[in-house]
Design a protein around this motif. Structure first.
Motif, PDB file in Angstrom:
ATOM      1  N   GLY A 158       0.078   1.612  -7.109  1.00 49.46           N
ATOM      2  CA  GLY A 158      -1.014   1.951  -6.209  1.00 49.46           C
ATOM      3  C   GLY A 158      -0.898   1.188  -4.909  1.00 49.46           C
ATOM      4  N   GLN A 159      -1.347   1.782  -3.816  1.00 50.26           N
ATOM      5  CA  GLN A 159      -1.445   1.094  -2.544  1.00 50.26           C
ATOM      6  C   GLN A 159      -2.557   1.753  -1.734  1.00 50.26           C
ATOM      7  N   ASN A 160      -3.392   0.919  -1.124  1.00 53.35           N
ATOM      8  CA  ASN A 160      -4.522   1.469  -0.390  1.00 53.35           C
ATOM      9  C   ASN A 160      -5.083   0.432   0.568  1.00 53.35           C
ATOM     10  N   ILE A 161      -6.003   0.893   1.389  1.00 56.98           N
ATOM     11  CA  ILE A 161      -6.761   0.027   2.277  1.00 56.98           C
ATOM     12  C   ILE A 161      -8.231   0.268   1.976  1.00 56.98           C
ATOM     13  N   THR A 162      -8.990  -0.826   1.834  1.00 56.15           N
ATOM     14  CA  THR A 162     -10.396  -0.709   1.484  1.00 56.15           C
ATOM     15  C   THR A 162     -11.235  -1.569   2.423  1.00 56.15           C
ATOM     16  N   ALA A 163     -12.497  -1.238   2.524  1.00 55.65           N
ATOM     17  CA  ALA A 163     -13.436  -2.003   3.330  1.00 55.65           C
ATOM     18  C   ALA A 163     -14.742  -2.148   2.568  1.00 55.65           C
ATOM     19  N   ARG A 172      -0.965  -3.515  -2.306  1.00 58.07           N
ATOM     20  CA  ARG A 172       0.090  -2.717  -2.932  1.00 58.07           C
ATOM     21  C   ARG A 172       0.429  -3.340  -4.279  1.00 58.07           C
ATOM     22  N   SER A 173       0.628  -2.497  -5.293  1.00 63.22           N
ATOM     23  CA  SER A 173       1.001  -2.948  -6.625  1.00 63.22           C
ATOM     24  C   SER A 173       2.252  -2.206  -7.072  1.00 63.22           C
ATOM     25  N   ILE A 174       3.285  -2.960  -7.478  1.00 64.96           N
ATOM     26  CA  ILE A 174       4.577  -2.382  -7.876  1.00 64.96           C
ATOM     27  C   ILE A 174       4.953  -2.893  -9.260  1.00 64.96           C
ATOM     28  N   GLU A 175       5.481  -1.993 -10.090  1.00 62.50           N
ATOM     29  CA  GLU A 175       5.900  -2.370 -11.439  1.00 62.50           C
ATOM     30  C   GLU A 175       7.394  -2.124 -11.617  1.00 62.50           C
ATOM     31  N   LEU A 207       3.572  -0.668   7.065  1.00 60.49           N
ATOM     32  CA  LEU A 207       3.711  -2.105   6.847  1.00 60.49           C
ATOM     33  C   LEU A 207       4.097  -2.409   5.398  1.00 60.49           C
ATOM     34  N   LEU A 208       3.464  -1.726   4.454  1.00 57.53           N
ATOM     35  CA  LEU A 208       3.735  -1.983   3.043  1.00 57.53           C
ATOM     36  C   LEU A 208       5.115  -1.506   2.616  1.00 57.53           C
ATOM     37  N   GLY A 209       5.752  -0.693   3.442  1.00 56.21           N
ATOM     38  CA  GLY A 209       7.111  -0.256   3.127  1.00 56.21           C
ATOM     39  C   GLY A 209       8.156  -1.314   3.388  1.00 56.21           C
TER      40      GLY A 209
END
Length: 386
Positions: A158-163, A172-175, A207-209
């Motif tokens: 999962g990857q996201n931006i929250t407020a 970002r979460s990678i397994e 950026l997360l890439g």
């Protein structure tokens, strides 16, 4: 208990050597490596069971119940070692040797899971197999590994931006290993600097890439441009008079940069690391339980599943994110012990580093009930025995 079949010619340890951990040895250093290999220990032993694994007393007959291999599942893990010229399909070669052995010497049915590059590939095929009533006497993984189990290519969970109010977060979460995620998070105050907040809102996916070092560099550079140091702080620590007292120009520049860093009110907090994800671990364990018979065996042909790893005082100093948790009645000494406790199946795997050739040799020796060096065999808890 069945009688192991003898007569199979074990491949020489260093013939066509390809290290599972991504390290290949030239022919000229193999003899020296063999001598060091016997003396060198990968990881410290903890407890009598793990010491026995290190000292070479492990036998298949040490398991209280084991089913003779009539159905075997092979899972070659297709992952190329990063920054190497390694072919991702190297696990298929030892898998073919293992398949030939089980067919010729036991008349076993051998099933392969093909094209497993991320864990979703494994779960999809495992779910299809588990629909069949007959499970497997051996479930064998061959590939790269670590202290938290077999390793595959990164899969973005999962990857996201929250407020939330004025607080923003990019996550970002990678397994790569089942039940362990590598996370990257950026926390910031949305209202503090609008230009910085707008940059993250529009560029967060790009950026997360990037790798973690590049993310830090980019955000740090942007922070320097948008957030000047507090001048009162600079005057206290880096006044012109204080800098003039530093005679060396390079030292003055270092002092000035240090002051700017200390006196700049940060716009973001960056965190990264590894953490256990229990629900992902349970997903893996449930798949193993569905695939392997209660009186069968799970074998991890990779580096370090049987290595005992002591817990360190500080988490970032240690190895084995999963084995030091309370999962399956933990903490445990090794990944093999954790999986045996979690699945209720016998589990085996190398202690320390292992090669493709080692995996074939150890599996053949295991089925012949030979005493194994550098191989850990863990029985399930008595409560799981049939």
């Amino acid at each position: 208990m069945y009688s192991p079949i003898a007569g199979f010619k074990v491949p020489r340890v260093f013939r066509s050597l390809r290290k599972v951990c991504g390290v290949s040895l030239s022919r000229g250093v193999r003899s020296a490596f063999l001598a060091v290999w016997v003396l060198w220990g990968c990881g410290s032993a903890v407890g009598a069971e793990e010491q026995a694994c290190r000292d070479g007393y492990a036998r298949l007959s040490s398991l209280p119940v084991v089913q003779a291999p009539k159905r075997v599942l092979l899972v070659p893990l297709l992952r190329r070692q990063p920054d190497s010229n390694e072919n991702e399909r190297w696990p298929e070669s030892p898998a073919a040797s293992v398949a030939a052995f089980y067919r010729s010497h036991f008349g076993a049915e051998v099933v392969w899971l093909r094209e497993v590059r991320i864990w979703r590939d494994f779960y999809r095929q495992a779910a299809a197999l588990s629909q069949r009533a007959n499970s497997f006497d051996r479930v064998i993984f061959i590939g790269h590994g670590g202290f938290d189990g077999p390793v595959l290519n990164d899969d973005v969970l999962g990857q996201n931006i929250t407020a939330t109010g004025s607080e923003g977060q990019v996550l970002r979460s990678i397994e790569a290993q089942p039940g362990v995620h590598r996370f990257t998070s950026i926390h910031y105050d949305i209202s503090r600097n609008r230009e910085f907040s707008d940059y993250l809102a529009s560029r967060w996916q790009e950026l997360l890439g990037k790798d973690e070092a590049e993310i830090r560099r980019l955000l740090g550079g942007l922070e320097e441009q948008l957030q000047p140091p507090d001048q009162a702080c600079m005057q206290r620590h880096c006044s012109p008079g204080q800098l003039a007292a530093v005679w060396d120009e390079a030292a003055r520049e270092t002092r000035l940069e240090a002051c700017k860093s200390v006196c700049r009110d940060p716009l973001f907090v960056f965190r990264s690391g590894e953490e256990p994800v229990p629900e992902r671990f349970v997903l893996f364990v449930d798949s193993l339980r569905a695939l392997a018979r209660v009186d069968g065996l799970i074998f991890f042909g990779a580096c370090n599943p049987g290595t005992a790893v002591a817990e360190k005082p500080e988490p970032w100093e240690g190895k084995g994110v999963l084995i030091h948790t309370a999962l399956a009645g933990g903490p445990h000494d090794s990944y093999a012990s954790l999986i045996a406790a979690a699945t209720g199946r016998g589990v085996a795997g190398p202690v320390g580093k292992s090669s493709a050739t080692d995996i074939v040799r150890q599996l053949v020796g295991l089925e012949k009930n030979y005493s194994q060096r550098r191989l850990c065999i863990v029985a399930p808890p008595a409560s799981h025995l049939p």
